[in-house]
Design a protein around this motif. Structure first.
Motif, PDB file in Angstrom:
ATOM      1  N   UNK A  56      -9.675 -43.310  19.246  1.00 45.02           N
ATOM      2  CA  UNK A  56      -8.609 -42.543  18.819  1.00 45.02           C
ATOM      3  C   UNK A  56      -8.237 -41.548  19.793  1.00 45.02           C
ATOM      4  N   UNK A  57      -9.053 -41.144  20.985  1.00 42.10           N
ATOM      5  CA  UNK A  57      -9.030 -40.365  21.836  1.00 42.10           C
ATOM      6  C   UNK A  57      -9.062 -38.788  21.449  1.00 42.10           C
ATOM      7  N   UNK A  58      -9.704 -38.637  20.171  1.00 45.06           N
ATOM      8  CA  UNK A  58      -9.643 -37.192  19.961  1.00 45.06           C
ATOM      9  C   UNK A  58     -10.782 -36.419  20.513  1.00 45.06           C
ATOM     10  N   UNK A  59     -10.580 -34.902  20.623  1.00 40.93           N
ATOM     11  CA  UNK A  59     -11.295 -34.240  21.340  1.00 40.93           C
ATOM     12  C   UNK A  59     -12.492 -33.865  20.672  1.00 40.93           C
ATOM     13  N   UNK A  60     -13.794 -33.908  21.171  1.00 41.92           N
ATOM     14  CA  UNK A  60     -15.178 -33.793  20.737  1.00 41.92           C
ATOM     15  C   UNK A  60     -15.459 -32.259  21.131  1.00 41.92           C
ATOM     16  N   UNK A  61     -15.653 -31.406  20.125  1.00 44.02           N
ATOM     17  CA  UNK A  61     -15.949 -29.840  20.403  1.00 44.02           C
ATOM     18  C   UNK A  61     -17.436 -29.823  20.995  1.00 44.02           C
TER      19      UNK A  61
END
Length: 320
Positions: free
Chosen positions: A293-298
């Protein structure tokens, strides 16, 4: 029956009992006990892996399908597959004493959890939802203790609570300390899913795990068909590559096959210990959310991962 068959019959019975009832593992040879637990752990782990893709597949499905339509169609497809398998193998109807438990499984796992999490994912990222649902192992262990009388050790509970604390800290850090409507949906899904998992794990000791979820799905089929007809009249429906793949995976991979191996694993190693394997589920989902999904991983994710993996190791070694 030969004399050799007569001699080996008791050991076969002991092996079968050890595979489905962890309370009776003492009747089987030590090697068989370890083999059964190892196989059960593998099955439960496969279920967790399948479940870890549920949120990303749901997010894909919501790109073209409304939430109510998605859940209803997901249930219809998986119920048709399960019903076909039950008919093809001529599986008899469950005993009357099992139907109440199957209704709990249907309400919690087939309808409640998918619906509540799908509604949450309309406004929540899959990464955030995955971390909140990371509390499911502890919730399931509590339901199991209340429902089945299981008494895990103190070390088990310390490790489980530590893992839950890590998940809560991660959630608070991600959300800035405020709970959203999506979080409320997710917390409600924890309760209803834990009840379904616990009851399904209990039933899987008396009947094959795939039949547990199969009959639960069939039980929901009439309601799902009506729900799909109504929802499709009021929601958008567009089959794209993502929405089609998401719907098919949620119905077949997660709703049916994932639950088949999950319940089989719970029957072998017990609900509390199997539920702790789900501490790894949000971490896997975080990985899928990045790659699919291309979400940002903190930066907090690796720390949470390390804490959770340690807790899994402790709970698997702690004896109930």
């Amino acid at each position: 029956m030969t004399a050799q068959d007569s001699a080996t019959r008791p050991s076969r019975i002991a092996v079968t009992t050890a595979a489905v009832d962890t309370a009776a593992v003492g009747t089987a040879p030590v090697g068989t006990q370890h083999g059964s637990r190892r196989a059960g752990t593998v099955m439960a782990a496969l279920g967790v892996t399948a479940f870890s893709l549920t949120f990303p597949s749901t997010a894909w499905g919501l790109e073209g399908i409304g939430p109510w339509s998605f859940v209803a169609l997901r249930c219809v497809l998986s119920a048709v597959i399960a019903g076909g398998a039950l008919l093809a193998l001529r599986i008899p109807l469950p005993a009357r004493r099992h139907w109440a438990g199957l209704a709990v499984v249907a309400a919690g796992v087939v309808i409640g959890f998918p619906l509540l999490t799908t509604l949450a994912l309309q406004t929540s990222t899959t990464a955030h939802a995955a971390v909140v649902v990371g509390l499911l192992p502890l919730t399931t262990a509590v339901f199991s203790a209340l429902r089945t009388g299981a008494r895990p050790s103190r070390m088990f509970w310390v490790a489980a609570l530590t893992g839950a604390a890590a998940v809560i800290a991660f959630t608070v850090q991600q959300s800035g300390g405020a709970l959203s409507t999506a979080d409320l949906y997710l917390f409600a899904s924890l309760l209803i899913c834990a009840a379904g998992y616990t009851e399904g794990g209990r039933l899987a000791r008396e009947m094959p795990g795939w039949q547990v979820i199969g009959w639960a799905l069939v039980l929901c089929l009439p309601l799902a068909v009506v729900g799909a007809v109504v929802a499709l009249q009021h929601e958008s429906f567009q089959l794209t590559g993502h929405s089609t793949a998401g719907l098919l995976y949620a119905a077949i991979g997660s709703q049916f096959l994932g639950l088949v191996v999950w319940y089989r694993g719970m029957a072998a190693i017990g609900v509390p210990k199997a539920s702790q394997l789900q501490l790894a589920q949000p971490l896997l989902t975080l990985v899928w959310s990045v790659f699919l999904l291309g979400e940002h991983l903190t930066p907090a994710a690796p720390l949470t991962a390390a804490a959770v993996l340690v807790c899994i190791a402790v709970t698997q070694r702690a004896r109930g």
